[in-house]
Enzyme design. Structure first.
Site, PDB file in Angstrom:
ATOM      1  N   LYS A  77       7.853  -3.883  10.002  1.00 58.34           N
ATOM      2  CA  LYS A  77       7.144  -5.124   9.704  1.00 58.34           C
ATOM      3  C   LYS A  77       7.946  -5.881   8.668  1.00 58.34           C
ATOM      4  O   LYS A  77       8.760  -5.309   7.941  1.00 58.34           O
ATOM      5  CB  LYS A  77       5.751  -4.816   9.148  1.00 58.34           C
ATOM      6  CG  LYS A  77       4.755  -5.953   9.315  1.00 58.34           C
ATOM      7  CD  LYS A  77       4.189  -5.992  10.721  1.00 58.34           C
ATOM      8  CE  LYS A  77       3.091  -7.034  10.837  1.00 58.34           C
ATOM      9  NZ  LYS A  77       2.472  -7.015  12.178  1.00 58.34           N
ATOM     10  N   GLY A 177     -13.618 -14.897  12.921  1.00 58.96           N
ATOM     11  CA  GLY A 177     -12.268 -15.451  12.994  1.00 58.96           C
ATOM     12  C   GLY A 177     -12.019 -16.103  14.330  1.00 58.96           C
ATOM     13  O   GLY A 177     -12.052 -15.437  15.366  1.00 58.96           O
ATOM     14  N   GLY A 179      -9.186 -17.871  15.106  1.00 61.32           N
ATOM     15  CA  GLY A 179      -7.780 -18.245  15.097  1.00 61.32           C
ATOM     16  C   GLY A 179      -7.072 -17.837  16.353  1.00 61.32           C
ATOM     17  O   GLY A 179      -7.584 -17.968  17.472  1.00 61.32           O
ATOM     18  N   LYS A 180      -5.864 -17.260  16.183  1.00 62.98           N
ATOM     19  CA  LYS A 180      -4.997 -16.957  17.316  1.00 62.98           C
ATOM     20  C   LYS A 180      -5.682 -16.117  18.378  1.00 62.98           C
ATOM     21  O   LYS A 180      -5.567 -16.385  19.576  1.00 62.98           O
ATOM     22  CB  LYS A 180      -3.753 -16.209  16.831  1.00 62.98           C
ATOM     23  CG  LYS A 180      -2.750 -17.058  16.078  1.00 62.98           C
ATOM     24  CD  LYS A 180      -1.537 -16.202  15.718  1.00 62.98           C
ATOM     25  CE  LYS A 180      -0.463 -17.015  15.023  1.00 62.98           C
ATOM     26  NZ  LYS A 180       0.733 -16.183  14.702  1.00 62.98           N
ATOM     27  N   VAL A 181      -6.403 -15.065  17.963  1.00 63.48           N
ATOM     28  CA  VAL A 181      -6.970 -14.113  18.924  1.00 63.48           C
ATOM     29  C   VAL A 181      -8.432 -14.400  19.221  1.00 63.48           C
ATOM     30  O   VAL A 181      -8.859 -14.362  20.378  1.00 63.48           O
ATOM     31  CB  VAL A 181      -6.813 -12.665  18.417  1.00 63.48           C
ATOM     32  CG1 VAL A 181      -7.412 -11.676  19.410  1.00 63.48           C
ATOM     33  CG2 VAL A 181      -5.337 -12.340  18.190  1.00 63.48           C
ATOM     34  N   GLY A 182      -9.223 -14.690  18.198  1.00 64.15           N
ATOM     35  CA  GLY A 182     -10.648 -14.898  18.392  1.00 64.15           C
ATOM     36  C   GLY A 182     -10.957 -15.946  19.429  1.00 64.15           C
ATOM     37  O   GLY A 182     -11.875 -15.786  20.251  1.00 64.15           O
TER      38      GLY A 182
END
Length: 356
Positions: A77, A177, A179-182
């Site tokens: 990471k 959330g 965002g990107k995934v939610g």
């Protein structure tokens, strides 16, 4: 100066380019299964020590995620210390790409919180060891689509384990959330007949949800969401949301979401188990994205192939939940054991010398 004992990690690299403003840390936890694969987080950490601890934690998690997903990749990471809204630039991203290239393929980067496909396009101008690029640059594009699909598969497996059927119709799912995934998870849930309650700290995300999915009930915050009578809690923002405080009000039978490092402390897994809440380990169910970027990096990307591999999260989650039940342990312990067994069994092949 940061204090670091290096315990468990193969390599940690501090990257500094004053002219572009780059301050980054790349952590390689393990290359037992192959090149370390994991995204780059761009975040305004309060201190360098906070950035270091986050990258160490995240890189270790990636080793387990990649192992459990059946990938030929180890865990790594990177974090870039700064405010992406202010500090991000082409020069900074390209400088970062040069540091990635300097590792000679030991680390492969991709998107994470604060970085996007267009950022990986800049990084890719300086290194071969990057995935998650835009389709225009020859990449696979947004990996959050398959991340959401994988979380949905894990949720179906948990439903089968808890209620005896994969059907989510009539169940209420709380998505924290948007965002990107939610935002990609919601359509799967609605198509499955679930009722959805959601929240987000970003007003623009809330406005988007209200316009796109008016049937979704929006609540003020995560505290209200977890105490609103939901069957499934899906944390899809930042980690650490399952803690001593939230467990006192969490009103759900299943936790299955996309956020990394959802457990604030390791002991929370046992607390969830004692409370009768079925926890799907985050690194198991949110591995659809890394499956996609691995498919892109390892050869010509094929969405349908990556989707089929991501669908396997259902069987993996079911296997882990059954193992935990059979061994009288937590799903986290069962998942960790399964990942460690694969890392040990396949990683030992490095001892077989190859002559080329």
């Amino acid at each position: 100066m940061s204090i670091f004992d290096g315990s468990g990690h193969e390599q940690v690299v501090f990257c500094n380019d004053p002219d572009s403003g780059l301050r980054a840390i790349i952590a390689i936890y393990s290359t037992a299964l192959g090149p370390a694969l994991g995204g780059t987080r761009f975040y305004p950490y309060a201190t360098e020590e906070d950035a270091l601890q986050d990258v160490l934690h995240l890189s270790e998690g990636m080793a387990y995620k990649n192992a459990i997903a059946g990938l030929d990749h180890g865990g790594g990471k990177a974090v870039i210390w700064g405010d992406p809204a202010v500090d991000k630039s082409e020069a900074l991203l390209r400088a970062y790409g040069r540091f990635v290239e300097s590792l000679g393929g030991r680390y492969v980067t991709a998107c994470d919180v604060g970085t996007y496909v267009e950022d990986m396009d800049h990084v890719a101008r300086e290194t071969r060891h990057v995935s998650g690029r835009s389709p225009e640059a020859g990449g696979a594009g947004d990996s959050s689509i398959l991340t959401a699909f994988g979380v949905f598969q894990g949720m179906r497996a948990a439903a089968q384990h808890r209620w005896g059927a994969v059907d989510l119709a009539g169940r209420t799912v709380g998505v924290a959330g948007l965002g990107k995934v939610g935002r990609h998870l919601i359509p799967h849930l609605l198509e499955a007949g679930a009722e959805v309650v959601a929240c987000d700290v970003n007003q623009a995300a809330i406005d988007w949800a209200r316009e796109r999915f008016p049937q979704v009930r929006i609540v003020a915050d995560a505290d209200e969401l977890i105490s609103s009578g939901i069957h499934v809690y899906a944390p899809c923002a930042l980690g650490g949301v399952l803690n001593e405080s939230s467990l006192k009000t969490l009103d759900a039978e299943i936790v299955c979401g996309a956020a990394n490092n959802q457990l604030a402390e390791p002991g929370v897994a046992a607390e969830l188990d004692r409370a009768g809440i079925l926890y799907c380990p985050d690194y198991v169910v949110n591995s659809g994205g890394v499956i996609q970027v691995a498919d892109e990096y390892d050869g010509a990307f094929d969405f349908k192939r990556a989707e089929r591999r991501t669908a396997g999260i259902f069987a993996t989650t079911a296997r882990i939940l059954e193992r935990a039940k059979g061994e009288g342990t937590t799903p986290v312990a069962a998942a960790d054991a399964l990942a460690e067994e694969r890392m040990a069994a396949v990683g030992r092949l490095q001892r077989v010398r190859l002559f080329r």
